[in-house]
Design an enzyme around this catalytic site. Structure first.
Site, PDB file in Angstrom:
ATOM      1  N   ASP A 213      -5.907   7.530  -5.520  1.00  0.00           N
ATOM      2  CA  ASP A 213      -5.217   6.290  -5.898  1.00  0.00           C
ATOM      3  C   ASP A 213      -5.262   6.126  -7.426  1.00  0.00           C
ATOM      4  O   ASP A 213      -5.814   6.982  -8.129  1.00  0.00           O
ATOM      5  CB  ASP A 213      -5.813   5.098  -5.142  1.00  0.00           C
ATOM      6  CG  ASP A 213      -7.148   4.612  -5.679  1.00  0.00           C
ATOM      7  OD1 ASP A 213      -7.685   5.196  -6.644  1.00  0.00           O
ATOM      8  OD2 ASP A 213      -7.671   3.628  -5.129  1.00  0.00           O
TER       9      ASP A 213
ATOM     10  N   GLU B  95       0.825  -1.209   0.000  1.00  0.00           N
ATOM     11  CA  GLU B  95       0.000   0.000   0.000  1.00  0.00           C
ATOM     12  C   GLU B  95       0.858   1.256   0.000  1.00  0.00           C
ATOM     13  O   GLU B  95       0.495   2.246  -0.602  1.00  0.00           O
ATOM     14  CB  GLU B  95      -0.933   0.023   1.215  1.00  0.00           C
ATOM     15  CG  GLU B  95      -2.042  -1.004   1.186  1.00  0.00           C
ATOM     16  CD  GLU B  95      -3.118  -0.723   0.167  1.00  0.00           C
ATOM     17  OE1 GLU B  95      -3.172   0.385  -0.413  1.00  0.00           O
ATOM     18  OE2 GLU B  95      -3.934  -1.635  -0.068  1.00  0.00           O
TER      19      GLU B  95
END
Length: 152
Positions: free
Chosen positions: A32, A23
């Site tokens: 993202d 992550e």
């Protein structure tokens, strides 16, 4: 420490570095790769662009969310799983969500006794909004390897 916390602790200890590595951590909210506001180690719930967190806040959020993902695995898997598999599947659930896991062929295979087939399903989950992402390919390979620990 409660019994539930002790039960989750082993898988959580394995999964935390895996999730943290794939992550990455950002103390400032960002979009993202598919445009979802995200902060810390992939946290998306209630995130607004411009929001900031401390490392301690991110640590707490990651442990809570990942613990919840592992609890989801424990609740939906019909048979107890070793901590390595619980960690791999917890990382997966943390990434794709409990609903996707609950509806997945992966879970059907796991609950049908085809553990190797279930672990192999991880390799299919490498797309976000129809785009194959290199980071997901690498993450799923790591999750699959962890899922398969102890299989013949």
């Amino acid at each position: 420490m409660s019994l539930k916390a002790r039960v989750i602790a082993g898988a959580l200890a394995i999964a935390l570095p895996l999730v943290g590595y794939y992550e990455g951590r950002s103390l400032v909210a960002y979009l993202d790769p598919v445009g979802i506001p995200t902060i810390c180690d992939g946290i998306t719930q209630d995130v607004q662009l411009g929001q900031t967190k401390t490392d301690a806040e991110c640590d707490a959020l990651l442990a809570a969310e990942l613990g919840q993902a592992i609890s989801t695995v424990d609740r939906l898997a019909k048979q107890p799983q070793p901590d390595t598999r619980r960690a791999a599947l917890g990382s997966f659930v943390y990434n794709v969500g409990a609903g996707a896991f609950e509806r997945s062929t992966l879970l059907r295979k796991l609950n049908g006794g085809d553990v190797a087939g279930a672990c192999a399903e991880l390799s299919r989950w490498v797309y976000a909004k129809g785009r194959q992402l290199a980071g997901l390919v690498k993450r799923r390979a790591a999750e699959r390897e962890l899922c398969e620990v102890g299989l013949q």
